[in-house]
Design a protein around this motif. Structure first.
Motif, PDB file in Angstrom:
ATOM      1  N   ASP A  73       0.867  -1.175   0.000  1.00 26.92           N
ATOM      2  CA  ASP A  73       0.000   0.000   0.000  1.00 26.92           C
ATOM      3  C   ASP A  73       0.905   1.227   0.000  1.00 26.92           C
ATOM      4  N   TYR A  74       0.443   2.313  -0.615  1.00 27.97           N
ATOM      5  CA  TYR A  74       1.247   3.532  -0.619  1.00 27.97           C
ATOM      6  C   TYR A  74       0.392   4.751  -0.324  1.00 27.97           C
ATOM      7  N   GLU A  75       1.069   5.771   0.169  1.00 33.05           N
ATOM      8  CA  GLU A  75       0.457   7.072   0.432  1.00 33.05           C
ATOM      9  C   GLU A  75       1.469   8.124   0.028  1.00 33.05           C
ATOM     10  N   MET A  76       1.019   9.105  -0.752  1.00 35.06           N
ATOM     11  CA  MET A  76       1.917  10.169  -1.191  1.00 35.06           C
ATOM     12  C   MET A  76       1.338  11.525  -0.813  1.00 35.06           C
ATOM     13  N   THR A  77       2.142  12.366  -0.213  1.00 35.77           N
ATOM     14  CA  THR A  77       1.836  13.755   0.091  1.00 35.77           C
ATOM     15  C   THR A  77       0.472  13.952   0.734  1.00 35.77           C
ATOM     16  N   ASN A  78       0.376  13.621   2.019  1.00 35.96           N
ATOM     17  CA  ASN A  78      -0.827  13.874   2.815  1.00 35.96           C
ATOM     18  C   ASN A  78      -2.117  13.387   2.160  1.00 35.96           C
ATOM     19  N   ASN A  79      -2.175  12.130   1.824  1.00 40.18           N
ATOM     20  CA  ASN A  79      -3.347  11.477   1.237  1.00 40.18           C
ATOM     21  C   ASN A  79      -3.707  11.981  -0.158  1.00 40.18           C
ATOM     22  N   MET A  80      -2.794  12.707  -0.817  1.00 37.29           N
ATOM     23  CA  MET A  80      -3.091  13.155  -2.181  1.00 37.29           C
ATOM     24  C   MET A  80      -3.236  11.958  -3.110  1.00 37.29           C
TER      25      MET A  80
ATOM     26  N   ASP B  27      21.302  -1.037  -5.465  1.00 42.25           N
ATOM     27  CA  ASP B  27      20.629   0.166  -5.952  1.00 42.25           C
ATOM     28  C   ASP B  27      20.580   0.155  -7.483  1.00 42.25           C
ATOM     29  N   THR B  28      19.449   0.583  -8.026  1.00 41.16           N
ATOM     30  CA  THR B  28      19.270   0.665  -9.480  1.00 41.16           C
ATOM     31  C   THR B  28      18.760   2.060  -9.832  1.00 41.16           C
ATOM     32  N   PRO B  29      18.842   2.444 -11.101  1.00 39.08           N
ATOM     33  CA  PRO B  29      18.296   3.747 -11.511  1.00 39.08           C
ATOM     34  C   PRO B  29      16.785   3.717 -11.767  1.00 39.08           C
ATOM     35  N   SER B  30      16.096   2.692 -11.318  1.00 40.66           N
ATOM     36  CA  SER B  30      14.668   2.544 -11.570  1.00 40.66           C
ATOM     37  C   SER B  30      13.859   3.641 -10.879  1.00 40.66           C
ATOM     38  N   HIS B  31      12.788   4.038 -11.525  1.00 40.79           N
ATOM     39  CA  HIS B  31      11.858   5.006 -10.949  1.00 40.79           C
ATOM     40  C   HIS B  31      10.775   4.331 -10.097  1.00 40.79           C
ATOM     41  N   VAL B  32      10.717   3.006 -10.126  1.00 45.39           N
ATOM     42  CA  VAL B  32       9.709   2.249  -9.387  1.00 45.39           C
ATOM     43  C   VAL B  32      10.203   1.999  -7.963  1.00 45.39           C
ATOM     44  N   HIS B  33       9.411   2.413  -6.985  1.00 46.02           N
ATOM     45  CA  HIS B  33       9.738   2.152  -5.585  1.00 46.02           C
ATOM     46  C   HIS B  33       9.177   0.788  -5.195  1.00 46.02           C
ATOM     47  N   SER B  34       9.977   0.050  -4.440  1.00 46.38           N
ATOM     48  CA  SER B  34       9.537  -1.262  -3.965  1.00 46.38           C
ATOM     49  C   SER B  34      10.188  -1.526  -2.620  1.00 46.38           C
ATOM     50  N   LEU B  35       9.870  -2.666  -2.051  1.00 45.15           N
ATOM     51  CA  LEU B  35      10.531  -3.097  -0.822  1.00 45.15           C
ATOM     52  C   LEU B  35      12.034  -3.136  -1.027  1.00 45.15           C
ATOM     53  N   TRP B  36      12.468  -3.590  -2.201  1.00 47.40           N
ATOM     54  CA  TRP B  36      13.895  -3.733  -2.478  1.00 47.40           C
ATOM     55  C   TRP B  36      14.604  -2.388  -2.556  1.00 47.40           C
ATOM     56  N   SER B  37      13.948  -1.344  -3.072  1.00 45.56           N
ATOM     57  CA  SER B  37      14.595  -0.027  -3.147  1.00 45.56           C
ATOM     58  C   SER B  37      14.485   0.714  -1.818  1.00 45.56           C
ATOM     59  N   ASP B  38      13.405   0.509  -1.078  1.00 49.35           N
ATOM     60  CA  ASP B  38      13.224   1.206   0.193  1.00 49.35           C
ATOM     61  C   ASP B  38      13.995   0.561   1.339  1.00 49.35           C
TER      62      ASP B  38
ATOM     63  N   GLU C 206       1.393  -3.561  -7.103  1.00 48.80           N
ATOM     64  CA  GLU C 206       1.760  -4.972  -7.233  1.00 48.80           C
ATOM     65  C   GLU C 206       2.880  -5.081  -8.253  1.00 48.80           C
ATOM     66  N   LEU C 207       3.924  -5.840  -7.908  1.00 51.63           N
ATOM     67  CA  LEU C 207       5.041  -6.069  -8.816  1.00 51.63           C
ATOM     68  C   LEU C 207       5.281  -7.563  -8.957  1.00 51.63           C
ATOM     69  N   HIS C 208       5.509  -8.005 -10.174  1.00 49.12           N
ATOM     70  CA  HIS C 208       5.788  -9.408 -10.474  1.00 49.12           C
ATOM     71  C   HIS C 208       7.178  -9.490 -11.095  1.00 49.12           C
ATOM     72  N   TYR C 209       8.017 -10.388 -10.565  1.00 55.34           N
ATOM     73  CA  TYR C 209       9.381 -10.550 -11.058  1.00 55.34           C
ATOM     74  C   TYR C 209       9.669 -12.011 -11.376  1.00 55.34           C
ATOM     75  N   VAL C 210      10.451 -12.234 -12.432  1.00 48.62           N
ATOM     76  CA  VAL C 210      11.030 -13.535 -12.732  1.00 48.62           C
ATOM     77  C   VAL C 210      12.527 -13.369 -12.536  1.00 48.62           C
ATOM     78  N   GLY C 211      13.122 -14.284 -11.758  1.00 43.71           N
ATOM     79  CA  GLY C 211      14.534 -14.172 -11.452  1.00 43.71           C
ATOM     80  C   GLY C 211      15.315 -15.392 -11.884  1.00 43.71           C
ATOM     81  N   ILE C 212      16.615 -15.191 -12.021  1.00 39.98           N
ATOM     82  CA  ILE C 212      17.539 -16.273 -12.345  1.00 39.98           C
ATOM     83  C   ILE C 212      18.576 -16.346 -11.233  1.00 39.98           C
TER      84      ILE C 212
END
Length: 158
Positions: free
Chosen positions: A28-35, A132-143, A41-47
């Motif tokens: 779940d996410y919240e940005m700028t005072n409930n704005m 760390d990656t240059p991705s614009h997507v925030h996830s558990l892994w980036s946070d 949901e993110l789905h990944y396939v890994g090797i």
């Protein structure tokens, strides 16, 4: 949730392996005072690529440790925005795919049960560090790049 299918070559109590992994991240996410309120949901396939050491065996059960790395590829992402957001324009659903590769280092311990010769099912607590990656997507892994999760799976070995 992490699900894995692995193939491992064993040399006595040592092994090297590779496989496929599926990871589902939801938050779940919240940005700028409930704005903007919603769910991502993110789905990944890994090797995964790893080396393992079996430190105990009791009948058909084995216990082991493993070190290695993994490359994850985002296959799908979905944002669901809550209609009660105070945003000027509510995004009900947005689908996307992040093309940035995610690399991690992992340490695992596990317990496996050999169903038939050279084929087992396992459960593994996993300590992972996601680089760390240059991705614009925030996830558990980036946070929180240092994570603990549990993986379930099957393994064929020879």
């Amino acid at each position: 949730l992490v699900v894995r299918a692995l193939f491992e070559k064993r040399f006595g109590r040592w092994g090297v392996g590779v496989g496929l992994s599926y990871t589902y991240l939801v938050a779940d996410y919240e940005m700028t005072n409930n704005m903007r309120l919603g769910k991502q949901e993110l789905h990944y396939v890994g090797i995964p690529l790893y080396a393992s050491f079996e430190f105990a065996r009791l009948g058909d059960f084995s216990f082991y440790g493993a070190l290695g790395g993994q490359m994850d590829i985002n296959t799908a992402g979905i944002l669901f925005e809550n209609p009660s957001s105070y945003a000027y324009k509510c995004i009900e659903e947005r689908r996307f795919r992040d093309k940035t590769l995610q690399f991690s280092a992992q340490a695992r311990v596990g317990a496996a049960y050999e169903i038939v010769e050279h084929f087992d099912i396992f459960v593994e607590p996993v300590l992972g560090y996601y680089f760390d990656t240059p991705s614009h997507v925030h996830s558990l892994w980036s946070d929180s790049p240092l994570t603990v999760n549990v993986a379930l799976g099957v393994r064929a070995w020879f």
